[in-house]
Design a protein around this motif. Structure first.
Motif, short mmCIF file in Angstrom:
data_model
loop_
_atom_site.label_atom_id
_atom_site.label_comp_id
_atom_site.label_asym_id
_atom_site.label_seq_id
_atom_site.Cartn_x
_atom_site.Cartn_y
_atom_site.Cartn_z
N LEU A 142 2.90 -1.30 4.11
CA LEU A 142 2.40 0.06 3.82
C LEU A 142 3.54 1.06 3.91
O LEU A 142 4.34 1.00 4.84
N ILE A 143 3.57 1.97 2.93
CA ILE A 143 4.52 3.09 2.97
C ILE A 143 3.70 4.37 3.07
O ILE A 143 2.91 4.69 2.18
N HIS A 144 3.88 5.07 4.17
CA HIS A 144 3.19 6.34 4.40
C HIS A 144 4.03 7.46 3.79
O HIS A 144 5.20 7.65 4.17
N ILE A 145 3.45 8.18 2.82
CA ILE A 145 4.19 9.19 2.06
C ILE A 145 3.48 10.54 2.17
O ILE A 145 2.49 10.80 1.47
N PRO A 146 3.92 11.42 3.06
CA PRO A 146 3.32 12.76 3.13
C PRO A 146 3.61 13.53 1.83
O PRO A 146 4.75 13.57 1.36
N VAL A 147 2.57 14.12 1.23
CA VAL A 147 2.73 14.93 0.02
C VAL A 147 2.03 16.27 0.22
O VAL A 147 1.10 16.40 1.03
N LEU A 148 2.47 17.26 -0.53
CA LEU A 148 1.90 18.59 -0.43
C LEU A 148 0.54 18.63 -1.13
O LEU A 148 0.40 18.12 -2.25
N PRO A 149 -0.46 19.23 -0.49
CA PRO A 149 -1.76 19.38 -1.17
C PRO A 149 -1.62 20.21 -2.45
O PRO A 149 -0.71 21.04 -2.58
N PHE A 174 -14.08 24.37 1.56
CA PHE A 174 -14.92 24.15 2.73
C PHE A 174 -15.14 22.65 2.95
O PHE A 174 -15.57 21.94 2.04
N GLY A 175 -14.81 22.17 4.15
CA GLY A 175 -15.22 20.84 4.59
C GLY A 175 -14.50 19.67 3.97
O GLY A 175 -14.99 18.53 4.08
N ASN A 176 -13.35 19.87 3.34
CA ASN A 176 -12.70 18.77 2.64
C ASN A 176 -11.32 18.42 3.16
O ASN A 176 -10.72 17.45 2.68
N GLU A 177 -10.79 19.19 4.09
CA GLU A 177 -9.48 18.88 4.63
C GLU A 177 -9.62 18.32 6.04
O GLU A 177 -10.57 18.63 6.76
N PHE A 178 -8.66 17.50 6.45
CA PHE A 178 -8.68 16.89 7.78
C PHE A 178 -8.05 17.86 8.77
O PHE A 178 -6.86 17.76 9.10
N ARG A 179 -8.85 18.80 9.23
CA ARG A 179 -8.40 19.82 10.17
C ARG A 179 -9.22 19.76 11.45
O ARG A 179 -10.34 19.25 11.47
N TYR A 180 -8.67 20.34 12.51
CA TYR A 180 -9.42 20.48 13.75
C TYR A 180 -10.48 21.57 13.62
O TYR A 180 -10.34 22.49 12.82
N ARG A 181 -11.51 21.45 14.43
CA ARG A 181 -12.55 22.48 14.44
C ARG A 181 -12.07 23.69 15.24
O ARG A 181 -11.54 23.56 16.33
N SER A 182 -12.27 24.86 14.68
CA SER A 182 -11.87 26.11 15.33
C SER A 182 -12.89 26.47 16.41
O SER A 182 -14.10 26.47 16.17
N GLU A 183 -12.39 26.78 17.60
CA GLU A 183 -13.28 27.22 18.67
C GLU A 183 -13.84 28.60 18.39
O GLU A 183 -14.93 28.95 18.86
N ASP A 184 -13.13 29.40 17.60
CA ASP A 184 -13.58 30.77 17.31
C ASP A 184 -14.69 30.80 16.26
O ASP A 184 -15.71 31.46 16.44
N VAL A 204 0.85 -1.19 0.00
CA VAL A 204 0.00 0.00 0.00
C VAL A 204 0.88 1.24 0.00
O VAL A 204 1.68 1.44 0.92
N LEU A 205 0.77 2.05 -1.04
CA LEU A 205 1.51 3.31 -1.14
C LEU A 205 0.51 4.42 -0.82
O LEU A 205 -0.30 4.80 -1.66
N LEU A 206 0.56 4.91 0.41
CA LEU A 206 -0.45 5.84 0.92
C LEU A 206 0.08 7.27 0.81
O LEU A 206 0.98 7.66 1.55
N LEU A 207 -0.48 8.04 -0.12
CA LEU A 207 -0.09 9.43 -0.30
C LEU A 207 -0.99 10.30 0.58
O LEU A 207 -2.20 10.39 0.36
N ASP A 208 -0.41 10.90 1.57
CA ASP A 208 -1.13 11.63 2.62
C ASP A 208 -1.08 13.13 2.34
O ASP A 208 -0.05 13.76 2.51
N ASN A 209 -2.22 13.69 1.87
CA ASN A 209 -2.27 15.14 1.61
C ASN A 209 -3.33 15.84 2.48
O ASN A 209 -3.84 16.88 2.13
N HIS A 210 -3.67 15.20 3.60
CA HIS A 210 -4.51 15.82 4.63
C HIS A 210 -5.96 16.00 4.21
O HIS A 210 -6.57 17.03 4.51
N GLY A 211 -6.52 15.01 3.51
CA GLY A 211 -7.96 15.12 3.28
C GLY A 211 -8.39 14.80 1.87
O GLY A 211 -7.67 14.18 1.08
N PHE A 212 -9.61 15.25 1.57
CA PHE A 212 -10.21 15.01 0.26
C PHE A 212 -9.79 16.15 -0.69
O PHE A 212 -10.60 16.97 -1.10
N GLN A 213 -8.52 16.16 -1.04
CA GLN A 213 -7.97 17.31 -1.77
C GLN A 213 -8.46 17.38 -3.21
O GLN A 213 -8.51 18.47 -3.80
#
Length: 623
Positions: free
Chosen positions: A575-582, A517-527, A494-503
């Motif tokens: 599995l190879i976890h490969i962080p990539v730029l969005p 809106f609503g497509n990246e794996f981010r934390y919810r802002s309290e503000d 498994v070659l997993l390209l990690d770009n933080h969400g449904f890019q």
């Protein structure tokens, strides 16, 4: 007639029947059912489960971990086997059955045979309502398995054990039909599975289903030839039917005889090697610039085994010649009428041979110049090299990662993909040298197919390295059959390209006026209450190791090469976890994809995008 009887339960009889089904293609006979994949529940464990335990014959049982995932694996197996051997899949009733519906649609859209055996409510209706039963007050014949009807090519409910005989034979008719195949669903009430009947012995005799090539009608060939000789700049578009009909050599011979460039769909990719002088790459929304420019200039499109999806046709805008026409070669009449085309209904190999002969008699030759095709190919190869070698200070681009992988893998290795931005990059950039090395599920583009599909491909091709190329979003949606691959000692990487969400959808969103809106794996802002805070960190390598797989992380080209080498040396799934730029994927290349953009919005950017959409619609065909 043989009047001997064999007393069996309906479930036992079905398995014995399946174990005697064979398919004959071009003189080669293959056992049609390899086995059954299943997850047991109260709706099938004492029926089909008992039969599989005690009366399975040569059928192999594989334990799934998610019903959708196991059907994806079965679909991938059948696709890689060119539809000549399949697995059946069984589930319990209710949620277990409904989990298979998405995968059933995936198989049907892609024209891949898979037999689904979901459990169903008691036919006798005595323990009513049974656990997990859907109760429909206005129609008591409806159950959860009715949901399979719109996504199946054949559906039946076996309410009495003797009904199995006619239903099973009809199921085989559809499963072995090259034009009408797809998911076949036999809903199986749990009491009927265990009910016995005196079946005639002949029902269990060896049955060979002959997959005979449909020859073209002479008049149809003459009409097709008469059309072609009027055209100067034809373009061949190769679909998945070229693989299934084993027509690769005939396709290449046809193209070479008349100097016609070859473009490909996602399903057709790998039929022609990337370095063939007439190969111009993918066509359409995810296509290469060379193919898309030739498509715009073409006065004739010869589609071979393609269903002409909107991605292939750029939402019907890819073909701009004022006199463009379509010659559609397909075993399916349904597909030959698309785009108002001239129909040549036949097996692809037989049609290409006959049409080639007819055109040679007329001494036809296209007006394409090999130098022009070569210049387009060279320009695209330079663009591919640029993207494959892209250096970014911030990190790895998606195209650089694919370049490193493409250069590393053996020409016989198989890559599997399905959803997100990766199918676009792979269709454009991936260089295939041998057939059946590019396994893309893009008919349904079902997220979660990748890992399950790779497992199915590895079952079908145990002597090849199989790579699932998957984004983090698709992996999180469904990866359970990675565990099954370990259980079966069937290796996938498994070659997993990690770009933080449904890019992929994030890019589509921003390309049509949204700020994102609503497509990246981010934390919810309290503000603000929105998902706009920092990216969520996920250690995918640690997750894979927790399942028992080997795992590595690679953040640089050098680390990736090391990890690929280590993974190739492993004996179990890795599995190879490969962080990539969005937003480092490819897009465009003179293509357009129609999506609905609001006419009314508070955003001026959205309104401008709507106006652009209205303008682009004018360039698309309407038939």
């Amino acid at each position: 007639m043989n009047k001997n009887k064999i007393r069996l339960t309906a479930a036992q009889a079905l398995l014995r029947f399946m174990d005697q089904q064979y398919i004959s293609y071009d003189g080669t006979e293959t056992k049609f059912f390899k086995g059954v994949m299943g997850i047991f529940g109260h709706g099938n464990v004492t029926g089909l489960g008992e039969a599989l335990e005690n009366d399975a014959g040569e059928l192999v049982y594989i334990q799934g971990k998610n019903e959708q995932g196991m059907v994806h694996a079965a679909t991938a197996y059948a696709k890689q086997k060119n539809r000549l051997q399949i697995y059946a899949c069984t589930s319990s009733i209710g949620p277990g059955a409904l989990n298979m519906v998405t995968a059933a649609a995936t198989a049907t859209v892609n024209r891949i045979p898979v037999l689904l055996l979901p459990g169903d409510n008691f036919a006798c209706r005595q323990p009513d309502p049974v656990l997990q039963q859907m109760e429909v007050p206005h129609d008591y014949t409806v159950s959860a398995t009715d949901a399979f009807k719109p996504v199946s090519k054949f559906w039946d409910r076996i309410e009495r054990p003797e009904q199995l005989m006619s239903s099973a034979i009809q199921a085989m008719r559809v499963l072995t039909d090259p034009a009408e195949t797809g998911a076949v669903t036999l809903a199986f009430p749990q009491d009927v599975q265990a009910e016995a009947y005196d079946y005639p012995e002949e029902f269990f005799m060896k049955r060979v289903h002959y997959l005979e090539r449909r020859p073209p009608v002479k008049d149809a060939v003459e009409r097709a030839a008469a059309l072609v000789i009027q055209k100067k700049k034809p373009l061949l578009i190769v679909g998945g039917g070229v693989h299934y009909s084993a027509a690769i050599q005939e396709l290449i011979a046809f193209a070479e005889a008349f100097g016609i460039p070859i473009a490909e769909t996602q399903a057709g990719k790998s039929a022609v090697a990337w370095n063939h002088p007439l190969y111009v790459g993918g066509v359409g929304v995810t296509g290469a610039l060379a193919a898309n420019r030739l498509a715009k200039e073409a006065d004739l499109i010869i589609g071979v085994g393609t269903r002409y999806s909107d991605f292939t046709t750029s939402s019907k805008s890819a073909f701009q010649h004022e006199n463009v026409q379509f010659l559609n070669i397909n075993v399916s009449t349904f597909d030959t009428v698309k785009l108002n085309g001239i129909q040549l209904v036949a097996d692809a190999k037989e049609a290409l041979i006959s049409l080639k002969s007819a055109l040679e008699q007329r001494q036809y030759r296209s007006a394409h110049e090999i130098e022009t095709i070569g210049a387009l190919r060279d320009a695209w190869n330079q663009e591919t090299d640029r993207l494959y070698e892209m250096e970014l200070q911030e990190g790895l681009s998606q195209t650089r990662v694919l370049g490193e992988i493409n250069r590393f893998v053996d020409p016989r290795d198989v890559v599997v993909c399905a959803a997100g931005s990766l199918p676009g990059d792979l269709h454009r950039l991936w260089r295939c040298a041998e057939p059946k090395t590019y396994h893309m599920e893009y008919g349904f583009s079902c997220m979660g197919y990748e890992v399950s599909g790779a497992f199915g491909v590895s079952l079908a091709e145990p002597d090849r390295e199989v790579y699932a190329i998957v984004g983090d979003g698709s992996y999180l949606m469904l990866h359970s059959e990675l565990f099954t691959s370990l259980q079966e000692r069937t290796k996938v990487t498994v070659l997993l390209l990690d770009n933080h969400g449904f890019q992929c959808i994030h890019n589509l969103q921003r390309g049509h006026g949204s700020r994102g809106f609503g497509n990246e794996f981010r934390y919810r802002s309290e503000d603000t209450g929105l998902l706009t805070e920092g990216y969520m960190p996920i250690d995918f390598a640690a997750h894979a190791r927790s399942l028992g797989a080997k795992a590595y992380t690679a953040s640089t080209p050098a680390e990736l090469q090391t990890a690929l080498n280590q993974a190739k040396g492993e004996k179990i799934s890795t599995l190879i976890h490969i962080p990539v730029l969005p937003n480092t994927n490819t897009s465009g290349y003179e293509s357009w994809w129609r999506v609905g953009v609001p006419e009314v919005s508070k955003s001026t950017d959205v309104l401008e995008s709507h106006q652009q959409m209205q303008h682009d619609i004018q360039s698309a065909k309407t038939i």
